[in-house]
Design a protein around this motif. Structure first.
Motif, short mmCIF file in Angstrom:
data_model
loop_
_atom_site.label_atom_id
_atom_site.label_comp_id
_atom_site.label_asym_id
_atom_site.label_seq_id
_atom_site.Cartn_x
_atom_site.Cartn_y
_atom_site.Cartn_z
N MET A 58 0.84 -1.20 0.00
CA MET A 58 0.00 0.00 0.00
C MET A 58 0.87 1.26 0.00
O MET A 58 0.57 2.23 -0.70
CB MET A 58 -0.93 0.00 1.21
CG MET A 58 -2.11 -0.96 1.09
SD MET A 58 -3.40 -0.67 2.33
CE MET A 58 -2.50 -0.98 3.85
N GLN A 59 1.94 1.24 0.78
CA GLN A 59 2.85 2.39 0.79
C GLN A 59 3.48 2.59 -0.59
O GLN A 59 3.59 3.73 -1.08
CB GLN A 59 3.94 2.18 1.86
CG GLN A 59 3.41 2.22 3.29
CD GLN A 59 4.44 1.77 4.30
OE1 GLN A 59 5.36 1.02 3.97
NE2 GLN A 59 4.29 2.20 5.54
N SER A 60 3.86 1.49 -1.21
CA SER A 60 4.46 1.58 -2.53
C SER A 60 3.46 2.08 -3.57
O SER A 60 3.79 2.92 -4.41
CB SER A 60 5.01 0.20 -2.94
OG SER A 60 5.52 0.23 -4.25
N GLU A 61 2.22 1.57 -3.50
CA GLU A 61 1.19 1.98 -4.44
C GLU A 61 0.86 3.47 -4.27
O GLU A 61 0.65 4.19 -5.25
CB GLU A 61 -0.09 1.15 -4.23
CG GLU A 61 0.04 -0.31 -4.62
CD GLU A 61 0.04 -0.52 -6.13
OE1 GLU A 61 -0.18 0.46 -6.87
OE2 GLU A 61 0.27 -1.65 -6.58
N ARG A 62 0.83 3.94 -3.03
CA ARG A 62 0.54 5.36 -2.81
C ARG A 62 1.64 6.23 -3.41
O ARG A 62 1.36 7.25 -4.07
CB ARG A 62 0.41 5.64 -1.32
CG ARG A 62 -0.01 7.08 -1.01
CD ARG A 62 0.06 7.38 0.46
NE ARG A 62 1.43 7.26 0.97
CZ ARG A 62 1.78 7.54 2.23
NH1 ARG A 62 0.85 7.95 3.10
NH2 ARG A 62 3.03 7.40 2.61
N ASN A 63 2.88 5.84 -3.19
CA ASN A 63 4.00 6.62 -3.75
C ASN A 63 3.98 6.63 -5.27
O ASN A 63 4.22 7.66 -5.92
CB ASN A 63 5.33 6.06 -3.25
CG ASN A 63 5.52 6.24 -1.75
OD1 ASN A 63 4.91 7.14 -1.16
ND2 ASN A 63 6.33 5.39 -1.15
N LEU A 64 3.68 5.45 -5.85
CA LEU A 64 3.61 5.36 -7.30
C LEU A 64 2.45 6.19 -7.86
O LEU A 64 2.58 6.89 -8.86
CB LEU A 64 3.46 3.89 -7.72
CG LEU A 64 3.34 3.62 -9.22
CD1 LEU A 64 4.61 4.09 -9.95
CD2 LEU A 64 3.11 2.13 -9.47
N MET A 65 1.30 6.11 -7.16
CA MET A 65 0.12 6.83 -7.59
C MET A 65 0.36 8.34 -7.61
O MET A 65 -0.10 9.06 -8.52
CB MET A 65 -1.04 6.50 -6.64
CG MET A 65 -2.32 7.26 -6.91
SD MET A 65 -3.50 7.02 -5.57
CE MET A 65 -2.64 7.91 -4.25
N GLN A 66 1.09 8.83 -6.63
CA GLN A 66 1.32 10.27 -6.52
C GLN A 66 2.12 10.83 -7.69
O GLN A 66 2.06 12.02 -7.99
CB GLN A 66 2.02 10.58 -5.20
CG GLN A 66 1.13 10.39 -3.98
CD GLN A 66 1.88 10.56 -2.67
OE1 GLN A 66 3.11 10.54 -2.65
NE2 GLN A 66 1.14 10.75 -1.59
N SER A 67 2.85 9.95 -8.36
CA SER A 67 3.67 10.42 -9.49
C SER A 67 2.96 10.32 -10.83
O SER A 67 3.42 10.91 -11.82
CB SER A 67 4.97 9.62 -9.55
OG SER A 67 4.71 8.25 -9.83
N ILE A 68 1.83 9.60 -10.90
CA ILE A 68 1.18 9.40 -12.20
C ILE A 68 -0.31 9.75 -12.20
O ILE A 68 -0.91 9.84 -13.28
CB ILE A 68 1.35 7.95 -12.68
CG1 ILE A 68 0.71 6.96 -11.70
CG2 ILE A 68 2.82 7.62 -12.90
CD1 ILE A 68 0.76 5.52 -12.18
N ILE A 69 -0.91 9.95 -11.03
CA ILE A 69 -2.35 10.24 -10.95
C ILE A 69 -2.53 11.68 -10.49
O ILE A 69 -1.84 12.13 -9.57
CB ILE A 69 -3.05 9.28 -9.96
CG1 ILE A 69 -2.84 7.82 -10.38
CG2 ILE A 69 -4.55 9.60 -9.85
CD1 ILE A 69 -3.50 7.46 -11.68
N PRO A 70 -3.44 12.40 -11.10
CA PRO A 70 -3.70 13.78 -10.66
C PRO A 70 -4.06 13.82 -9.17
O PRO A 70 -4.75 12.93 -8.67
CB PRO A 70 -4.89 14.22 -11.54
CG PRO A 70 -4.78 13.36 -12.76
CD PRO A 70 -4.25 12.05 -12.29
N SER A 71 -3.60 14.83 -8.48
CA SER A 71 -3.73 14.89 -7.02
C SER A 71 -5.18 14.85 -6.56
O SER A 71 -5.49 14.28 -5.50
CB SER A 71 -3.05 16.15 -6.49
OG SER A 71 -3.62 17.32 -7.09
N HIS A 72 -6.11 15.46 -7.33
CA HIS A 72 -7.51 15.49 -6.89
C HIS A 72 -8.16 14.10 -6.97
O HIS A 72 -9.25 13.90 -6.44
CB HIS A 72 -8.31 16.51 -7.73
CG HIS A 72 -8.48 16.11 -9.16
ND1 HIS A 72 -7.49 16.32 -10.12
CD2 HIS A 72 -9.52 15.51 -9.81
CE1 HIS A 72 -7.91 15.87 -11.29
NE2 HIS A 72 -9.14 15.38 -11.14
N GLN A 73 -7.51 13.16 -7.63
CA GLN A 73 -8.06 11.80 -7.73
C GLN A 73 -7.34 10.81 -6.80
O GLN A 73 -7.71 9.64 -6.75
CB GLN A 73 -7.93 11.30 -9.18
CG GLN A 73 -8.77 12.08 -10.18
CD GLN A 73 -8.63 11.52 -11.58
OE1 GLN A 73 -7.72 10.75 -11.87
NE2 GLN A 73 -9.54 11.93 -12.46
#
Length: 413
Positions: A58-73
């Motif tokens: 989950m920590q890894s997915e959150r970090n990855l998400m922050q670099s490729i997904i718009p912040s409001h999503q």
């Protein structure tokens, strides 16, 4: 994250909670408690690994998400991403708790040791779960906290159920060792307490809210743990005393208590940590067992009462000329001694004292009690003309008696 297996052809794998509850697995009954804690329940290890891996993923997915997904999503995407594996994780944890409860119906208290290990690990991870999942919809962090609380309540109840189990283990004659050796309940209970020492701080923490006396001392958790250990030992001793009454032979009853008291005392002395833990609640616990052992040793010597009456002097004069009554009296003394010694030897040869030092010590006690009196008796009467067939009555020399007494508690002798 955790993907569902879409293949319809792969063999079905056992879930974590199935591993904890499958007959023939590594879970062991209380009677087989020599199995190390780390080998007791495969499912516990799997769940502990799952808890750590799930957090790291989950920590890894959150970090990855922050670099490729718009912040409001971020929040919506992350919530949707973790929900299926979180559901799986919580269900597996609840299934493990259910498996532990089912195991208790079989008196399998090894399962609580695995549950304690899981609880210990979850408590160390909860702050990280909370930090990662705070503010998410549905409060997934609270689900982990709730699961941890369920493990706490299950462990607490199971530990108290163990006290009731030891207290109420039936004192049936069919369950008693025929030779008076250490009862399985005693050895298993001591082994369980030894295994609990691995989780001493955790168990103390679980017991503390329910132990008012422990809260006002310097080391409250250790005091609460000591109180728990002492309660187990107290009900164990009470149960052993009740079980001893199943024996009809007084000597066997005494030896059974002696063997069990000695086993507990020896276990405490060998484990300084366990002894110091119990001493938190009862500072005199070692002295109490030493006193109980000494009392049973004295009680055991009463089995020699009839034999000693045959050879102890009654104040009769020593004279060369014997009347018919004198001769018969001496014959009866020798005959009574021979009969008593043979009977006691025949019976007690099959009795057991498993501890080698205690066994030899009891033999030495017997020798010190009997041999001096018999030696005096022989010196007084063996050379008197009380019979034409002295070998019929003087069957034992002093050395013979010593050898016989030294082969007690040995069925192969």
């Amino acid at each position: 994250m955790f993907r569902r297996d879409q293949s319809q052809h792969r063999p079905r794998r056992m879930s974590i909670h199935e591993k904890i509850h499958t007959p023939g697995g590594q879970a062991s009954r209380l009677a087989s408690s020599a199995v190390p804690v780390e080998e007791s329940l495969e499912g516990a290890h799997a769940f502990i690994t799952c808890a750590t891996v799930f957090l790291r993923l989950m920590q890894s997915e959150r970090n990855l998400m922050q670099s490729i997904i718009p912040s409001h999503q971020h929040r919506t995407v992350f919530e949707n991403l973790i929900k299926p594996p979180m559901d799986f994780f919580i269900l597996e944890g609840e299934a493990l708790i259910a498996a532990v409860k089912r195991s208790l119906g079989k008196n399998d208290f090894q399962s609580v040791l695995a549950a304690l290990r899981i609880l210990q690990h979850l408590q160390s991870l909860v702050p990280q779960y909370q930090d990662l999942l705070r503010s998410l919809q549905g409060d997934p962090a609270n689900r982990v906290v709730t699961l941890t609380t369920l493990f706490e309540s299950t462990c607490y109840k199971t530990l108290h159920d163990f006290i009731d189990y030891v207290k109420n283990d039936p004192d049936k004659t069919s369950n008693m060792p025929k030779d008076g050796t250490v009862h399985e309940l005693t050895s298993s209970s001591i082994q369980f307490l030894k295994q609990c020492l691995e989780f001493s701080d955790l168990i103390g923490k679980l017991m503390l809210p329910h132990d008012e006396l422990a809260r006002g001392v310097a080391h409250p958790r250790k005091r609460a743990l000591g109180s728990y250990f002492y309660r187990v030992l107290s009900v164990l001793r009470m149960n052993i005393d009740m079980k001893a009454r199943c024996y009809e032979a007084e000597g066997l009853m005494v030896l059974f208590r002696l063997n069990n008291y000695h086993f507990v005392h020896k276990s405490l002395v060998r484990s300084s940590v366990m002894l110091s833990t119990v001493e938190e609640e009862c500072p005199d616990v070692e002295e109490n067992y030493v006193e109980a052992i000494g009392h049973e040793r004295k009680e055991y010597q009463k089995v020699w009462t009839k034999l000693l009456k045959c050879i102890l002097e009654q104040g009769k004069p020593h004279r060369e000329t014997l009347s018919k009554s004198d001769r018969q009296d001496i014959k009866d003394k020798f005959k009574g001694f021979n009969t008593e010694l043979d009977d006691i030897y025949r019976i007690q040869r099959s009795y057991a004292i498993p501890d080698e030092r205690l066994r030899q010590s009891i033999r030495d006690d017997n020798t010190e009690l009997i041999v001096p009196f018999y030696r005096t008796f022989l010196e007084r009467y063996a050379n008197l003309p009380f019979t034409k067939n002295p070998e019929k009555y003087i069957r034992y020399k002093v050395a013979d008696v010593e050898r016989k007494l030294n082969s007690f508690f040995d069925a192969s002798a």
